[in-house]
Design an enzyme around this catalytic site. Structure first.
Site, PDB file in Angstrom:
ATOM      1  N   SER A  94       0.860  -1.187   0.000  1.00 33.61           N
ATOM      2  CA  SER A  94       0.000   0.000   0.000  1.00 33.61           C
ATOM      3  C   SER A  94       0.892   1.232   0.000  1.00 33.61           C
ATOM      4  O   SER A  94       1.545   1.536   1.002  1.00 33.61           O
ATOM      5  CB  SER A  94      -0.913  -0.004   1.231  1.00 33.61           C
ATOM      6  OG  SER A  94      -1.831  -1.062   1.179  1.00 33.61           O
ATOM      7  N   LYS A 168      -7.299   1.512  -2.981  1.00 32.47           N
ATOM      8  CA  LYS A 168      -6.888   1.068  -1.644  1.00 32.47           C
ATOM      9  C   LYS A 168      -7.006   2.209  -0.634  1.00 32.47           C
ATOM     10  O   LYS A 168      -7.426   2.004   0.508  1.00 32.47           O
ATOM     11  CB  LYS A 168      -5.453   0.540  -1.669  1.00 32.47           C
ATOM     12  CG  LYS A 168      -4.919   0.123  -0.299  1.00 32.47           C
ATOM     13  CD  LYS A 168      -5.778  -0.972   0.357  1.00 32.47           C
ATOM     14  CE  LYS A 168      -5.346  -1.280   1.788  1.00 32.47           C
ATOM     15  NZ  LYS A 168      -4.077  -2.003   1.878  1.00 32.47           N
ATOM     16  N   LYS A 236      -0.642   5.441   8.490  1.00 26.10           N
ATOM     17  CA  LYS A 236       0.118   5.702   7.271  1.00 26.10           C
ATOM     18  C   LYS A 236      -0.801   5.810   6.065  1.00 26.10           C
ATOM     19  O   LYS A 236      -0.659   6.706   5.227  1.00 26.10           O
ATOM     20  CB  LYS A 236       1.154   4.598   7.071  1.00 26.10           C
ATOM     21  CG  LYS A 236       1.986   4.701   5.803  1.00 26.10           C
ATOM     22  CD  LYS A 236       1.461   3.833   4.672  1.00 26.10           C
ATOM     23  CE  LYS A 236       1.538   2.356   4.975  1.00 26.10           C
ATOM     24  NZ  LYS A 236       1.105   1.526   3.821  1.00 26.10           N
TER      25      LYS A 236
END
Length: 289
Positions: A94, A168, A236
């Site tokens: 990711s 995502k 994050k």
């Protein structure tokens, strides 16, 4: 197929294991070498550096911590130049969409194809082969990768390079915000004298039901915050979403609010808890153990 897997962590290990069990020739590398060694009894070859792992690969799968780590492994540790021309890199990490586009361009200059294919479903999905896989890149490369991706779950081609990472980020925005909503609502009920477990049971099947309520809500009730997807990783991802929002001129006030809540959890020592550990931060703010 000859498949290299770079990153044998919580997600990478069960995914690489599935490839081994299906009879593929798997070459594994991990920064902590012992993690890759776990695959050797299953038929994989463990390597001490990523360049050696990819030298004969038809497909290279990366499952690494973040964009800078992917860049370091591919372009600073020599993996990219060791990948055979015509091979396909499938980055299932990711990272930021802009990072994916940059990596794709640099690999293309070396004669290597690329898909950004991040996943959702956590360690449970990786173990069961039920991950949601969001792929960005050329349609032909998606078709080429699909037999491998289907071993991990349900792949969907969502657009050109970078689109997988956009999907995502959208996923992580929804997950992070919904975890916060479930945690706050359950704590609210407990403070008011209701039984959290029974509240979760009562609203199951209604409009408030969700996989987050079922899976993460149960973890909150059991106070089970062993990491499947870490608070630090969720934070994050929200930060990557906000950085991308700024790049494209999009106002994301709800994501901004939840990034601050997760960040406060990290400041209070919760980084290595499961992402449902936001419950702990919200409980602490309300003086509830």
């Amino acid at each position: 197929m000859k498949i290299a897997v770079l990153g044998i962590g919580l997600m990478g290990y069960p995914m690489a294991r599935r490839l081994c069990e299906a009879g593929h020739e798997v070459h594994a590398w991990n920064r902590t070498a012992e993690r890759a060694q776990r695959l050797v009894p299953l038929g994989a070859t463990a390597h001490l550096n990523p360049a050696d792992a990819v030298r004969r690969a038809e497909v290279v799968i990366t499952m690494l911590e973040n964009g800078p780590v992917v860049e370091h492994v591919l372009f600073e540790l020599g993996a990219a130049r060791a990948i055979p021309q015509g091979a396909l890199v499938v980055d299932m990490s990711s990272i930021k969409p802009a990072e994916a586009r940059d990596h794709a361009a640099r690999l293309h200059a070396l004669g290597v194809e690329y898909l950004d294919s991040p996943v959702s479903g956590g360690t449970i999905g990786a173990e069961q082969g039920s991950l949601a896989i969001m792929a960005g890149g050329k349609a032909a490369q998606f078709e080429r990768a699909s037999p491998v991706l289907r071993m991990f779950g349900r792949p969907t081609h969502v657009g050109p390079v970078g689109s997988g990472q956009m999907a995502k980020l959208a996923n992580q925005m929804i997950v992070g915000i919904t975890i916060g909503a479930v945690a706050e609502a359950l704590l609210f009920c407990e403070r008011g004298g209701a039984n959290m477990a029974k509240v979760r049971e009562a609203i199951t099947g209604g409009f408030a039901d969700s996989r987050i309520l079922q899976v993460h809500g149960q973890r909150m009730i059991e106070r089970d915050f062993a990491p499947r997807g870490k608070m630090s990783v969720q934070t994050k991802d929200l930060r990557n979403a906000l950085a991308t929002a700024e790049e494209i001129g999009f106002d994301a006030p709800i994501t901004q609010l939840f990034e601050k809540l997760y960040a406060q959890g990290l400041e209070h020592g919760l980084a290595d808890l499961d992402q449902s550990g936001l419950f702990v931060e919200l409980a602490s703010r309300n003086g509830m153990s």
